[in-house]
Design a protein around this motif. Structure first.
Motif, PDB file in Angstrom:
ATOM      1  N   HIS A  43     -17.100 -31.612 -74.993  1.00 54.32           N
ATOM      2  CA  HIS A  43     -17.454 -32.376 -76.207  1.00 54.32           C
ATOM      3  C   HIS A  43     -18.959 -32.607 -76.262  1.00 54.32           C
ATOM      4  CE1 HIS A  43     -15.928 -35.594 -79.212  1.00 54.32           C
ATOM      5  NE2 HIS A  43     -17.196 -35.329 -79.477  1.00 54.32           N
ATOM      6  N   HIS A  45     -22.499 -32.237 -78.847  1.00 54.23           N
ATOM      7  CA  HIS A  45     -23.009 -32.047 -80.210  1.00 54.23           C
ATOM      8  C   HIS A  45     -24.448 -31.584 -80.175  1.00 54.23           C
ATOM      9  CE1 HIS A  45     -19.623 -33.935 -82.229  1.00 54.23           C
ATOM     10  NE2 HIS A  45     -19.626 -34.853 -81.280  1.00 54.23           N
ATOM     11  N   LYS A 131     -13.665 -27.204 -84.123  1.00 58.71           N
ATOM     12  CA  LYS A 131     -13.754 -28.661 -84.030  1.00 58.71           C
ATOM     13  C   LYS A 131     -13.352 -29.281 -85.365  1.00 58.71           C
ATOM     14  CE  LYS A 131     -14.983 -32.954 -83.237  1.00 58.71           C
ATOM     15  NZ  LYS A 131     -16.287 -33.478 -83.513  1.00 58.71           N
ATOM     16  N   HIS A 236     -11.497 -37.974 -77.166  1.00 52.91           N
ATOM     17  CA  HIS A 236     -11.471 -39.401 -76.821  1.00 52.91           C
ATOM     18  C   HIS A 236     -10.061 -39.875 -76.440  1.00 52.91           C
ATOM     19  CE1 HIS A 236     -15.293 -38.903 -78.778  1.00 52.91           C
ATOM     20  NE2 HIS A 236     -14.798 -38.866 -79.987  1.00 52.91           N
ATOM     21  N   ASP A 291     -19.398 -36.289 -75.327  1.00 54.09           N
ATOM     22  CA  ASP A 291     -19.971 -36.642 -76.633  1.00 54.09           C
ATOM     23  C   ASP A 291     -21.501 -36.698 -76.576  1.00 54.09           C
ATOM     24  OD1 ASP A 291     -19.589 -36.984 -79.314  1.00 54.09           O
ATOM     25  OD2 ASP A 291     -18.562 -38.906 -79.170  1.00 54.09           O
TER      26      ASP A 291
HETATM   27 ZN   LIG Z   1     -18.225 -36.309 -80.934  1.00 56.80          ZN
END
Ligand SMILES: [Zn+2]
Length: 372
Positions: A43, A45, A131, A236, A291
């Motif tokens: 995960h 970005h 995604k 998550h 994340d």
């Molecule tokens: Zn994310």
């Protein structure tokens, strides 16, 4: 929200921003900067992955922190995706670019076939998976103003296309449960929401016409049930990291569901015994995720993840992405303790489970293991 009721006494109150106290406890700390095994961060970005320079920087970051590879969820679609895939071609042993789902045009006739065709084109061109962001469920709307949920029949061809090419769907549905409760300093997500800024109610779904946590969750389950051949990696921990029993029931019911731990460590680390047991029990279903973003350069964001998973260190700062004005971590005003996973489980969480979804990374990970 309709069915989750706020605990009694939860009314909006005058906000107070306090400083996070610095602990005076002297605690042993494991010296740790790199992951023990080449972790695959499922995960990540970054919108930068269109130049060789961006890939070189990302590889440098990974080498510094012991990361084997990562999934870039922001590949986009169309020409943007093509640029990402082209620039990423020489680095596809370390960076797995995903096509990013978009519901733009979903209310127009023929959208499903059109978007499924774009997925097919992306997979053939080298996208490792897709995604889906929480906009599905929380902001995409039908013409009548109701929200589009993950079990919408128009999405069936989309989930089916992933199964056809055996590519994972990395899906973020819903949000932290606290965001569905009233804004109040008593709300655990108060600082993550930064709702103490006057008038700021962004990212709060309480009583404002948003779908309920349960409605989104029901759609998630329907989607898994309708598409048993599609492999979903639920971001998550499927937002169920506040309730291990619910998460266990979800994983037990849907063999096509895996979960990743990004942005949950702040909560898991408060109940280290419970979650250690959980992750050991579901060791084949849990993936590492953060994340995070390499755009920030090399910082101390990943180390707390390694510390949490690998050590029994106690009461250390969790990897919050947001800091408030008072310096407290946005994802929770508290510290966490590690769960010291056994190596065999750690290997699964770090890379073996991810390799089931990204088999073409196997040679790269094995090479890195051999080089350690
Ligand atoms: Zn994310």
């Amino acid at each position: 929200m309709d069915s989750v009721k706020a605990p009694p006494g939860w009314k909006p109150e005058a906000p107070v921003v306090r400083h996070m106290p610095v602990t005076l406890l002297r605690l042993p700390r494991t010296a740790i900067t790199r992951a023990r095994f080449p972790a695959i961060d499922f995960h990540v970005h970054t919108r930068a992955m269109k130049t060789q320079d961006a890939y070189e920087k990302a590889v440098k970051l990974m080498d510094a922190i012991g990361m084997g590879a990562f999934v870039n969820l922001n590949g986009g679609t169309g020409a943007e995706l093509d640029a990402v895939l082209k620039a990423g071609e020489p680095y596809k042993d370390r960076i797995a670019n995903f096509i990013t789902f978009s519901s733009a045009g979903i209310n127009e006739p023929g959208w499903s076939a059109k978007f499924a065709a774009e997925m097919e084109r992306a997979f053939k061109a080298g996208a490792f998976g897709m995604k889906v962001s929480k906009a599905l469920g929380l902001s995409a709307k039908n013409p009548d103003g109701t929200f589009i949920q993950a079990d919408d029949p128009r999405l069936d061809p989309v989930w089916a296309m992933a199964a056809k090419y055996d590519r994972p769907i990395m899906i973020h549905l819903g949000d932290s449960i606290g965001r569905f409760y009233p804004i109040s300093p008593k709300n655990e997500r108060y600082e993550a929401g930064l709702w103490h800024r006057p008038g700021d109610t962004s990212g709060n779904y309480y009583n404002n016409g948003s779908p309920s946590f349960e409605e989104i969750d029901r759609a998630r389950e329907n989607m898994h049930r309708k598409h048993p051949k599609t492999r979903f990696v639920n971001a998550h921990l499927a937002m169920l990291y506040y309730d291990a029993e619910k998460l266990a029931a979800f994983l037990d019911t849907y063999p096509n569901a895996d979960v990743e731990i990004s942005a949950t460590v702040q909560d898991l680390g408060r109940a280290p015994r419970l979650w250690r047991e959980f992750i050991i029990k579901y060791q084949d279903r849990v993936l590492m995720g953060s994340d995070g973003s390499p755009d920030r350069g090399i910082d101390d964001f990943w180390t707390p993840h390694w510390r949490y998973l690998e050590t029994y260190d106690e009461y250390f700062e969790h990897p919050a992405q947001i800091r408030t004005e008072g310096g407290s971590p946005g994802h929770g005003r508290w510290n966490i303790s590690g769960i010291g996973l056994p190596d065999a489980v750690l290997r699964k969480v770090y890379y073996q489970n991810a390799l089931r979804h990204l088999p073409s990374l196997r040679a790269s990970i094995e090479k890195q293991l051999a080089g350690r």
